[in-house]
Design an enzyme around this catalytic site. Structure first.
Site, short mmCIF file in Angstrom:
data_model
loop_
_atom_site.label_atom_id
_atom_site.label_comp_id
_atom_site.label_asym_id
_atom_site.label_seq_id
_atom_site.Cartn_x
_atom_site.Cartn_y
_atom_site.Cartn_z
N ASP A 1 0.85 -1.19 0.00
CA ASP A 1 0.00 0.00 0.00
C ASP A 1 0.89 1.25 0.00
O ASP A 1 1.71 1.43 0.91
CB ASP A 1 -0.89 -0.01 1.24
CG ASP A 1 -2.09 0.91 1.12
OD1 ASP A 1 -2.03 1.87 0.32
OD2 ASP A 1 -3.10 0.68 1.81
N ASP A 2 0.75 2.07 -1.02
CA ASP A 2 1.50 3.33 -1.13
C ASP A 2 3.01 3.13 -1.21
O ASP A 2 3.79 4.01 -0.81
CB ASP A 2 1.19 4.26 0.06
CG ASP A 2 -0.19 4.89 -0.03
OD1 ASP A 2 -0.99 4.47 -0.89
OD2 ASP A 2 -0.49 5.81 0.76
N CYS B 1 -6.16 3.88 -3.64
CA CYS B 1 -6.32 2.49 -3.22
C CYS B 1 -7.66 1.85 -3.55
O CYS B 1 -7.70 0.77 -4.15
CB CYS B 1 -6.02 2.37 -1.73
SG CYS B 1 -6.54 3.78 -0.75
N LYS C 1 -6.11 -5.67 4.15
CA LYS C 1 -7.01 -4.58 3.78
C LYS C 1 -8.11 -5.02 2.82
O LYS C 1 -7.86 -5.76 1.87
CB LYS C 1 -6.17 -3.47 3.13
CG LYS C 1 -6.95 -2.21 2.74
CD LYS C 1 -5.97 -1.14 2.31
CE LYS C 1 -6.66 0.13 1.87
NZ LYS C 1 -5.70 1.22 1.59
N HIS D 1 -11.37 -2.47 2.07
CA HIS D 1 -11.56 -1.13 1.53
C HIS D 1 -12.49 -1.09 0.32
O HIS D 1 -12.34 -0.24 -0.57
CB HIS D 1 -10.20 -0.51 1.17
CG HIS D 1 -10.19 0.98 1.31
ND1 HIS D 1 -9.22 1.80 0.76
CD2 HIS D 1 -11.04 1.81 1.96
CE1 HIS D 1 -9.46 3.04 1.06
NE2 HIS D 1 -10.56 3.09 1.79
N HIS E 1 1.75 2.32 3.82
CA HIS E 1 0.82 3.41 4.12
C HIS E 1 1.07 3.89 5.54
O HIS E 1 1.49 3.12 6.41
CB HIS E 1 -0.61 2.91 3.97
CG HIS E 1 -1.65 3.98 3.88
ND1 HIS E 1 -1.98 4.82 4.92
CD2 HIS E 1 -2.45 4.35 2.85
CE1 HIS E 1 -2.94 5.65 4.54
NE2 HIS E 1 -3.24 5.39 3.28
N ASP F 1 -0.51 -0.86 -4.86
CA ASP F 1 -1.81 -0.41 -5.34
C ASP F 1 -1.76 0.96 -6.02
O ASP F 1 -2.68 1.32 -6.75
CB ASP F 1 -2.83 -0.39 -4.21
CG ASP F 1 -2.47 0.58 -3.09
OD1 ASP F 1 -1.32 1.05 -3.03
OD2 ASP F 1 -3.35 0.85 -2.24
N ASN F 2 -0.71 1.71 -5.78
CA ASN F 2 -0.50 3.01 -6.42
C ASN F 2 0.90 3.48 -6.07
O ASN F 2 1.64 2.76 -5.39
CB ASN F 2 -1.56 4.05 -6.01
CG ASN F 2 -1.83 4.12 -4.52
OD1 ASN F 2 -2.90 3.76 -4.04
ND2 ASN F 2 -0.84 4.56 -3.75
N LYS G 1 1.18 9.47 -5.56
CA LYS G 1 -0.20 9.00 -5.38
C LYS G 1 -1.16 10.17 -5.62
O LYS G 1 -0.84 11.31 -5.30
CB LYS G 1 -0.36 8.45 -3.97
CG LYS G 1 -1.76 8.04 -3.57
CD LYS G 1 -1.77 7.60 -2.11
CE LYS G 1 -3.18 7.23 -1.66
NZ LYS G 1 -3.19 6.78 -0.25
#
Length: 616
Positions: free
Chosen positions: A40-41, A79, A133, A135, A243, A308-309, A330
């Site tokens: 994540d991130d 995300c 996660k 989301h 993240h 994810d990004n 992001k």
């Protein structure tokens, strides 16, 4: 005269017959285990396989060096949209999930008519588990992961939580601050059992438990129950790292003092903590791979690692991640926001150690992994791609992903055309930000937050004072994990070179430093037309205001579903009757705001530095 057998000949004949009885004439193909690990991130420049020297990531590097490094893996800029595309196999603009990430207390989710990858794999006999996660909606129980194809879920449902306190706070339109725990085992709160545990380590332990339990179940299966003994596993390990965590202490690590000592060469104290968070992520990858090796599952597995990004270098929820040398972070559609870390490993790859240069979008994973699963069972109907025509090729839906499995698994000497030549980056007409990529050209329209994140913001983390890259450590990790017994440090360095990005090309501009709109009017018109086709067919965005009735104080201190029993027949992802403050932002931005936005056309095709002499 008949030949009379000697005792020795009779024994040999008996042994031969016994061997034929015990050895099948042709072993039936088995569906592969699928292990999908999502960071994540995580920034492009936050793994050492891309040249960063901030922190060594030997386990992630080993996957890339012995499998296939994805040089052009694209996701959406945030995300929730990326995860929606990943699980549905369709761009988020097809489902209304293309807007801002889902907030805690927001009464919407992935529309129920969308079949998820987990549902499709479970229909093919897979055991399906989500760790980490979700989301994609939790306002009603029908939207929970355990109702969307996953046999189990251990983790959190919203965008992020504290790494240690596992809670999240969210402001409402009336400026109320709602706060509560968000850690679950299936559909029951797991806060008490998780108290004080560092999230990355807890998620890793659960993933390992599931791998070992799956192997034990297979071993214990009755020999007559072949289906149970060979049941494949789909494990989606969706980490929170890298993240940020809770707002009060966003960069949390197991031992801050130890992190500052370990990464003392980094002058930025925040970057030292971030390096430890990434190191914890890399250790998790190695631990899961080791569990697959120990249980004998690895050789029949496909392991995918993606982010994810892009990284969030600055601004809200910034983690100091770096996307160098790319532009943007992001939230943007520049390469730093949407071009992410990616690698795939499998014993079924016939050209390992070869970087994959074709553009692969996050929405392509569903079709790709379903194709890999069905390849082992060719009598199964084609994968349902969601376009309604039943042929599995997505040709009836411009938002449908495509399969890359043949291209990924083909021999090195086979010339395989690119599975896709163009892709939609995003079309967010609420804020007036959209973009497409076609061939070597990329078109971006609009900006996010007045261009605050559009620059080249990430740190290079190369040279002094950083430690030199240790290719031997990566090769050692690959051998220890059972990924490749023969890989050498030289092989690793070859992959490192092949993943390098040159920003000095005259014909290409992957770092997006030059706007070619004026010099390329035909390309500009072509890409605008392509974007227009996507824009005309996008679904209205489903974003909605936070509902004060989601307040954890009303639900035992946890972020539980709060709208069960209301609009039970709704399946489009949003509970409109429940909205307390009117509709969300309009689905289409005013024409004037788009007309006034910036436009950029760049040639983003990636070239390898000439000095590397690497042929892709």
């Amino acid at each position: 005269m008949a030949h009379s057998s000697s005792p020795l000949e009779a024994l040999l004949l008996l042994l031969t017959l016994l061997a034929l009885t015990l050895t099948p004439v042709a072993s039936a193909p088995r569906r592969p285990h699928i292990i999908l690990i999502i960071a994540d991130d995580l920034g492009w420049n936050d793994v050492s396989v891309h040249g960063s020297q901030l922190v060594a990531t030997p386990n992630i590097d080993a996957l890339a060096a012995t499998g296939r490094l994805l040089r052009r893996h694209y996701a959406l800029p945030t995300c929730t949209p990326s995860r929606a595309a990943l699980l549905t196999g369709r761009h988020a603009a097809a489902t209304g999930m293309q807007g801002y990430p889902l907030r805690a207390g927001e009464p919407r989710g992935l529309p129920l008519q969308e079949r998820t990858l987990a549902q499709r794999l479970r229909a093919r006999g897979y055991a399906t588990h989500l760790v980490g996660k979700w989301h994609l909606g939790a306002h009603r129980s029908a939207f929970l992961p355990t109702r969307r194809g996953f046999d189990s879920h251990f983790g959190y449902r919203n965008g992020y939580v504290g790494y240690f306190d596992h809670s999240i706070s969210q402001a409402t339109p009336g400026e109320l601050s709602l706060s509560g725990l968000d850690v679950w085992r299936d559909e029951a709160p797991a806060g008490a059992a998780m108290e004080g545990q560092y999230l990355t380590q807890a998620l890793t332990a659960e993933a390992v438990r599931l791998v070992r339990a799956h192997a034990a179940d297979a071993d214990a299966a009755d020999a007559a129950d072949a289906d149970a003994a060979t049941r494949p596993l789909f494990l989606q390990l969706a980490h929170m790292s890298a993240h940020t965590g809770c707002d009060a202490n966003p960069l949390e690590v197991p031992d801050e003092a130890a992190a500052h000592r370990r990464f003392a060469y980094e002058p930025d104290p925040e970057r030292r903590l971030y390096a430890e968070m990434v190191s914890q992520l890399d250790e998790s990858v190695g631990t899961v791979l080791d569990a697959l090796r120990e249980t004998g599952m690895l050789n029949n597995s496909i392991v995918v690692f993606i982010s994810d990004n892009g990284g969030m270098t600055a601004g809200m929820h910034h983690n100091t991640g770096s996307n160098w040398p790319f532009r943007g972070t992001k939230h943007t559609l520049f390469e730093g926001g949407v071009r992410t870390v990616g690698a795939v490993w499998s014993g079924r790859l016939r050209a390992p150690r070869t970087p994959y240069a074709h553009p692969l979008h996050v929405s392509d994973w569903a079709a790709t992994l379903l194709a890999a699963a069905d390849e082992a069972a060719p009598d199964h109907p084609p994968a349902d791609d969601g376009d309604g025509d039943g042929d599995g090729d997505g040709d009836g839906d411009i938002f449908a992903g495509v399969s890359h499995w043949h291209a990924l698994s083909a021999p090195a000497d086979e010339q395989v055309p690119a599975p896709r030549e163009s892709l939609l980056l995003n079309v967010d007409d609420v804020i007036g930000l959209a973009g497409v990529l076609a061939g070597r050209w990329k078109y971006v329209e609009g900006t996010h937050d007045s261009g605050a994140y559009d620059g080249h913001l990430g740190a290079p983390a190369r040279g002094a004072p950083y430690p030199a890259y240790d290719a031997q450590a990566t090769a050692d990790a690959a051998r220890a994990l059972g990924l490749d017994d023969a890989v050498t440090a030289a092989d690793v360095l070859h992959t490192l070179a092949a993943g390098a990005v040159s920003c000095n090309g005259l014909q290409e501009d992957p770092c997006e430093t030059r706007d070619a709109s004026a010099q390329q009017p035909a390309q500009l018109q072509r890409l605008r037309a392509l974007l227009g086709a996507f824009r005309a067919q996008q679904a209205p965005q489903l974003n909605a205001p936070v509902d004060p009735r989601a307040d954890p104080a009303l639900h035992g201190g946890v972020w539980a579903p709060w709208l069960d029993g209301e609009d039970e027949d709704e399946d489009d992802g949003i509970d409109r009757r429940a909205l307390p403050t009117g509709p969300a932002a309009p689905a289409t931005a005013p024409a004037a705001s788009i007309a006034a936005s910036t436009t950029t056309l760049v040639a983003t095709t990636v070239t390898v530095a000439a000095s590397r002499n690497i042929e892709l």
